[in-house]
Design an enzyme around this catalytic site. Sequence first.
Site, short mmCIF file in Angstrom:
data_model
loop_
_atom_site.label_atom_id
_atom_site.label_comp_id
_atom_site.label_asym_id
_atom_site.label_seq_id
_atom_site.Cartn_x
_atom_site.Cartn_y
_atom_site.Cartn_z
CD GLN A 107 -2.45 -1.22 2.75
OE1 GLN A 107 -3.49 -0.62 3.03
NE2 GLN A 107 -1.79 -1.93 3.65
CG ASP A 110 8.04 3.51 0.66
OD1 ASP A 110 8.36 2.46 0.06
OD2 ASP A 110 7.65 3.50 1.85
CG HIS A 125 -2.93 2.38 -1.74
ND1 HIS A 125 -2.96 2.43 -0.36
CD2 HIS A 125 -4.04 1.68 -2.10
CE1 HIS A 125 -4.04 1.79 0.08
NE2 HIS A 125 -4.69 1.31 -0.95
CB CYS A 152 1.04 17.26 -19.66
SG CYS A 152 1.21 15.59 -20.36
CB CYS A 155 -1.38 16.75 -23.84
SG CYS A 155 -1.74 17.13 -22.11
CG LEU A 219 4.94 -1.04 17.00
CD1 LEU A 219 6.39 -1.51 17.06
CD2 LEU A 219 4.89 0.47 16.77
P1 OAD Z 1 -1.37 3.06 9.14
O1 OAD Z 1 -0.69 4.30 9.60
O2 OAD Z 1 -2.85 3.05 9.15
O3 OAD Z 1 -0.87 1.81 9.99
C1 OAD Z 1 0.48 1.57 10.19
C2 OAD Z 1 0.63 0.33 11.05
O4 OAD Z 1 2.01 0.09 11.20
C3 OAD Z 1 0.04 0.46 12.46
O5 OAD Z 1 -0.71 -0.72 12.77
C4 OAD Z 1 1.27 0.57 13.37
O6 OAD Z 1 1.08 -0.07 14.63
C5 OAD Z 1 2.30 -0.20 12.56
N1 OAD Z 1 3.69 0.23 12.81
C6 OAD Z 1 4.16 1.43 13.15
N2 OAD Z 1 5.50 1.42 13.27
C7 OAD Z 1 5.89 0.16 12.99
C8 OAD Z 1 7.14 -0.51 12.95
N3 OAD Z 1 8.30 0.11 13.22
N4 OAD Z 1 7.15 -1.82 12.64
C9 OAD Z 1 6.01 -2.49 12.36
N5 OAD Z 1 4.80 -1.92 12.40
C10 OAD Z 1 4.74 -0.61 12.70
O7 OAD Z 1 -0.79 2.75 7.67
P2 OAD Z 1 -1.40 1.77 6.57
O8 OAD Z 1 -2.09 0.63 7.20
O9 OAD Z 1 -0.32 1.49 5.60
O10 OAD Z 1 -3.73 5.27 1.78
O11 OAD Z 1 -2.47 2.70 5.88
C11 OAD Z 1 -3.21 2.20 4.79
C12 OAD Z 1 -3.53 3.33 3.86
O12 OAD Z 1 -4.16 4.39 4.57
C13 OAD Z 1 -2.32 3.99 3.22
O13 OAD Z 1 -1.86 3.32 2.07
C14 OAD Z 1 -2.82 5.35 2.89
C15 OAD Z 1 -3.53 5.63 4.19
O14 OAD Z 1 -4.51 6.59 4.18
C16 OAD Z 1 -3.93 6.34 0.99
O15 OAD Z 1 -3.40 7.42 1.17
C17 OAD Z 1 -4.89 6.09 -0.14
#
Ligand code: OAD
Length: 253
Positions: A107, A110, A125, A152, A155, A219
């Site tokens: 997701q 980067d 994403h 762009c 275009c 985590l």
């Molecule tokens: P979140 O910020 O919602 O969740 C990150 C998760 O990583 C949490 O459960 C933390 O506990 C965990 N975490 C934090 N530090 C960590 C570490 N050092 N090691 C392991 N785990 C750790 O991020 P996502 O679940 O990726 O979408 O969010 C999903 C989507 O929501 C993203 O792709 C983005 C966001 O809005 C869009 O922008 C469309």
Amino acid sequence: MICLIQRVFRGAGSVLYKSIVILTGAGVSAESGMGTFRDKDGIWTRYDLEDVATPEGFARNPGLVHDFYNARRQALRDAEPNAAHHALAKLEQVVAGMGGELLLVTQNIDNLHEKAGSQNLLHMHGELARVKCDACGVAGAWTGDLFSQTECWRCGQAGALRPDVVWFGEMPYGMDGIYERLSACGLFVSIGTSGEVYPAAGFVMEAGMAGAHTIELNLEPSANARGFREGRYGPASEVVARWVDDLVAKLRA
Ligand code: OAD
């Protein structure tokens, strides 16, 4: 029965997962300095996602959206993959060397998985280092800043370029292929994601229904931790690296 089709057993106790799907989220890149979204100091505590991660927000204030993604692109320039990214790239190679296949679905926008060497990778994403044109549809690599009046390259229209990322309300990339692989995988692993955002949060259910073993590495237990058969908790750089070592040892046993 389904499990027997999906796994090839090799000797006493050892198992080769023919097909592995791994989902990653912001937590896998947290220790590389990319920031998470929903943790207490997360990106969505500083920005309203409606303003910077929706088509409506972009239409209202493109300058704010470009500033947001320019800053993230800048952060990415200095970021390096951590031990979790490297471990997943190594696992892909080991699995491929044994005739299996690992699909990494991220997701994250980067590019740290590819920097670490992952190849079979899908950015559901989108990608921070790409832009696309709303006027002519061209898409391509972009590592610099983007502004409201940037033209762009194909275009020539000013103001039509946007980050090639998926915003809320838009369809994530590669969904047909992902569901196909989830329905045939023997192992599904979710790493560093809060389980708050669908469709990714529903992948564990799809894989589980297909008979896959399901593991969460995070985590702390995520919102849908109870949907997994196994969980290991701690910083990704430690937990993922250790889990990969354990799995590789099992595969080679
Ligand atoms: P979140 O910020 O919602 O969740 C990150 C998760 O990583 C949490 O459960 C933390 O506990 C965990 N975490 C934090 N530090 C960590 C570490 N050092 N090691 C392991 N785990 C750790 O991020 P996502 O679940 O990726 O979408 O969010 C999903 C989507 O929501 C993203 O792709 C983005 C966001 O809005 C869009 O922008 C469309």
